[in-house]
Every structure is written in C-alpha cells, then in structure tokens.
Scaffold this motif. Structure first.
Motif, mmCIF file in Angstrom:
data_model
loop_
_atom_site.group_PDB
_atom_site.id
_atom_site.type_symbol
_atom_site.label_atom_id
_atom_site.label_comp_id
_atom_site.label_asym_id
_atom_site.label_seq_id
_atom_site.Cartn_x
_atom_site.Cartn_y
_atom_site.Cartn_z
ATOM 1 N N PHE A 1 -70.326 42.600 -109.971
ATOM 2 C CA PHE A 1 -69.176 43.379 -110.447
ATOM 3 C C PHE A 1 -69.640 44.584 -111.253
ATOM 4 O O PHE A 1 -69.096 45.681 -111.128
ATOM 5 C CB PHE A 1 -68.273 42.483 -111.295
ATOM 6 N N LYS A 2 -70.658 44.388 -112.077
ATOM 7 C CA LYS A 2 -71.175 45.483 -112.892
ATOM 8 C C LYS A 2 -71.763 46.583 -112.024
ATOM 9 O O LYS A 2 -71.617 47.780 -112.296
ATOM 10 C CB LYS A 2 -72.231 44.953 -113.863
ATOM 11 N N GLU A 3 -72.429 46.184 -110.920
ATOM 12 C CA GLU A 3 -73.057 47.151 -110.029
ATOM 13 C C GLU A 3 -72.037 47.946 -109.231
ATOM 14 O O GLU A 3 -72.219 49.142 -108.978
ATOM 15 C CB GLU A 3 -74.027 46.435 -109.085
ATOM 16 N N THR A 4 -70.934 47.285 -108.821
ATOM 17 C CA THR A 4 -69.951 47.943 -107.956
ATOM 18 C C THR A 4 -68.775 48.547 -108.713
ATOM 19 O O THR A 4 -68.100 49.437 -108.202
ATOM 20 C CB THR A 4 -69.422 46.945 -106.907
ATOM 21 N N HIS A 5 -68.510 48.050 -109.929
ATOM 22 C CA HIS A 5 -67.376 48.555 -110.722
ATOM 23 C C HIS A 5 -67.829 48.771 -112.165
ATOM 24 O O HIS A 5 -67.288 48.189 -113.101
ATOM 25 C CB HIS A 5 -66.200 47.574 -110.684
ATOM 26 N N SER A 6 -68.818 49.616 -112.319
ATOM 27 C CA SER A 6 -69.402 49.814 -113.646
ATOM 28 C C SER A 6 -68.397 50.352 -114.654
ATOM 29 O O SER A 6 -68.441 50.004 -115.835
ATOM 30 C CB SER A 6 -70.601 50.763 -113.556
ATOM 31 N N ASP A 7 -67.456 51.196 -114.186
ATOM 32 C CA ASP A 7 -66.470 51.763 -115.100
ATOM 33 C C ASP A 7 -65.539 50.687 -115.651
ATOM 34 O O ASP A 7 -65.247 50.645 -116.858
ATOM 35 C CB ASP A 7 -65.658 52.859 -114.408
ATOM 36 N N LEU A 8 -65.069 49.787 -114.773
ATOM 37 C CA LEU A 8 -64.201 48.694 -115.216
ATOM 38 C C LEU A 8 -64.969 47.703 -116.097
ATOM 39 O O LEU A 8 -64.437 47.166 -117.071
ATOM 40 C CB LEU A 8 -63.611 47.960 -114.020
ATOM 41 N N THR B 1 -66.848 43.369 -124.015
ATOM 42 C CA THR B 1 -66.921 43.362 -125.475
ATOM 43 C C THR B 1 -68.240 42.742 -125.904
ATOM 44 O O THR B 1 -68.772 41.855 -125.228
ATOM 45 C CB THR B 1 -65.766 42.557 -126.098
ATOM 46 N N ILE B 2 -68.764 43.233 -126.989
ATOM 47 C CA ILE B 2 -70.020 42.713 -127.528
ATOM 48 C C ILE B 2 -69.712 41.843 -128.738
ATOM 49 O O ILE B 2 -69.051 42.293 -129.672
ATOM 50 C CB ILE B 2 -70.962 43.857 -127.929
#
Length: 319
Positions: A288-295, A301-302
C-alpha cells in the motif's frame, strides 16, 4: 461523631476531596483504578476520565430516580434526596455525596444500574466490594447505621440489599484515606501495584538524558544497589522460566497437531481437541505504501513509547 454538611456542589472539583467512589481504589480493592492512578488524578498530573459523554453513565443518572422509586415500592420505605454534601468533621477533604436518605430513620440508599452481563456479581447476598466500601464510607461520614443498595440489572431485574455500619472497617478506611491524602499533599506517589504499567507509561511518557548511577559507596547505597540488582536478576529468572515454558508449550502443541494431521481433531472421554482452519484479513502495508504513498502519509501516525531493556554493564565487568 458530629456530621458537617454543606449545600455547595463540589462534584466538579473531584481532585479537591476523597469521595465514596475513590475509597476502594485508595484501599487497593478496586477493579478499575489503582491508588497510583487515583493519585495522578487528584494531583492533576493526568486528566481524570471524561464521563460526560459515556452513555452508560448518563443512563445511570437518569434511572437513579426510577431505582429509588422502585426501592420504595418494594420495601415500603419512603426516601428523599440528600440535599447536602456531608464531610468528616476532622478531615474536611473526606466527603460523601449520598443518593437518598430513608425518611424518619438513620438509614440511607445508594442507587445503581448495571448491564445484564454483571448479574452474577449480585447473586444471593453478593455485593461488589467497591460498592460495599462506598456504602460504608457514606455511613461513616453521615453517622448513619444502615445502608441499602438497590440495583437495576439490565433493565429487567431489580435487587436491593442491606449492610450495617462497621466502625472497625470505617476506621481502617479513614486511616488509608489520611495516608493517601498525605501523598497528594506532599506530591509523592503511593506504592505501585502490578497493574500500574499503563499509568506509569502515561505518567512518564518521555525520558530525559540523565542516567541514575547506583553504585555501592556506603552502607545505604550498598543495600540499595543490592536490592535493585536482586530485583533485576529475579526478573531475568522469571523471563527465562516463561521462555522455557513457552518452548515446552510449543513442543506439546506441535506434537498434538502431528497426531491430528489433516483430520478435524481428536475426541477422548475427557477432551475434545480441534485443529480448524480460520480466515484472517491481513493488510499489506508495504504494498500500500509503494502504490499509494500519498494516502499512506496522510493517514499514518507516529506513536512514541518507552521500552525497558536489560543488559550487562560491560564497563564494570572485570577482565
């Protein structure tokens, strides 16, 4: 004991006094709150829980009159609202907010509601210990001799029970309250309990760069060092024992699965052991991070938390 009363509403300043709902926590007998947790609220180091929007609390307040009316119907006792706040004549920070007084007697009534899932807590003569202490607190501070507690369970079952004032128990409660209030006034935390871990995480959420150095220098520091190191050593021993048991557990479970193989399970006169398939949903965070980095960035949250680790102090090891 002469009783002091006041019509002033102090319910909005709960950190300024000890009430009936606090005493079980102070005595270490509450399922919901420890002495340390209560101390953080009284000293305002941590915020008290906001119950204003908790529906169960709202319903309990709205149903209080209904419970009181039902008690009157069932017992024939007339009750009235307690118009005043009571406090201990010697310790004005010890306060009682009583639900109802029984007219023409030295008795009082506490009204409760609970879900049907807690019905077992009220079986036979049982009363949850927190409520016993609360009622005893009210009796002691008001100078009354008999307390009634009425409860509406799940909106379908109604019970009422009675306890008599116990001077010895009340004296113990007062002493515990005095000791606790000294901790509040002196800003020194009370003794922690085993389930204070979350409170400690909240209270000491961040660390500074100072390292406490505990080394033997004199008799006092030697005793402190030995006591601390013994505690750490025992903790390590417990962890090793737990790991050993977990390894043994895994070995036994694997052996049982090997016996079941591709069957549903095994039934014996004593046990039924099954090994079933079940579905779980796993979110592929990496993809998900690779394909939808903006979302991913928008909704990520950290969180920060402290981790306790134990290792040998190599600087002190003798070669």
């Amino acid at each position: 004991m002469a009783v002091n009363t006041v019509t002033k509403d102090v319910t909005q300043n709960r950190h300024e006094y000890i009430g009936g709902s606090d005493i079980a926590a102070i005595m270490g007998m509450s399922r919901w709150k420890t002495p340390l947790k209560l101390w953080t609220e009284k000293t305002q180091k941590l915020p008290a829980p906001d119950l204003s929007n908790v529906e169960a609390v709202e319903m309990g307040t709205r149903l209080e009159q209904f419970v009181a009316d039902l008690f009157s119907v069932k017992t024939g006792k007339s009750v009235r609202r307690a118009p005043k706040v009571y406090w201990h004549p010697d310790y004005p920070y010890m306060v009682a907010h009583v639900d109802r007084l029984v007219t023409g007697t030295d008795e009082l009534l506490e009204c409760k509601t609970c879900s049907v899932f807690k019905k077992d807590e009220w079986e036979n003569d049982d009363i949850p210990q927190e409520y016993i202490l609360q009622l005893m607190w009210y009796l002691g501070i008001t100078g009354r001799k008999i307390g009634h507690i009425a409860v509406l369970i799940g909106g379908q079952s109604f019970k009422y029970k009675q306890i008599e004032f116990d001077q010895e128990l009340f004296d113990q409660m007062v002493e515990a309250a005095k000791e606790f209030w000294e901790h509040v006034q002196n800003d020194t935390p009370p003794k922690i309990m085993a389930n204070d871990d979350e409170t400690l995480k909240e209270l000491y959420g961040e660390h500074n760069d100072f390292m406490i150095e505990l080394f033997p220098e004199d008799e006092k520091s030697t005793e402190a060092t030995m006591a601390f190191e013994e505690k750490v050593a025992y903790l390590q021993e417990i962890k090793n024992h737990i790991k050993s048991l977990q390894d043994e557990q895994k070995e036994i479970e694997t052996g049982i699965k090997d016996i079941i193989k591709d069957n549903l399970g095994i039934k014996t006169p004593k046990y039924v052991v099954t090994w079933k398939s079940q579905n779980t949903t796993k979110f592929d965070t990496k993809s998900f991070k690779e394909t939808h980095s903006d979302l991913y960035e928008e909704f990520s949250t950290i969180s920060s938390y402290r981790v306790m680790r134990i290792s040998k102090n190599k600087e002190s090891e003798v070669a």
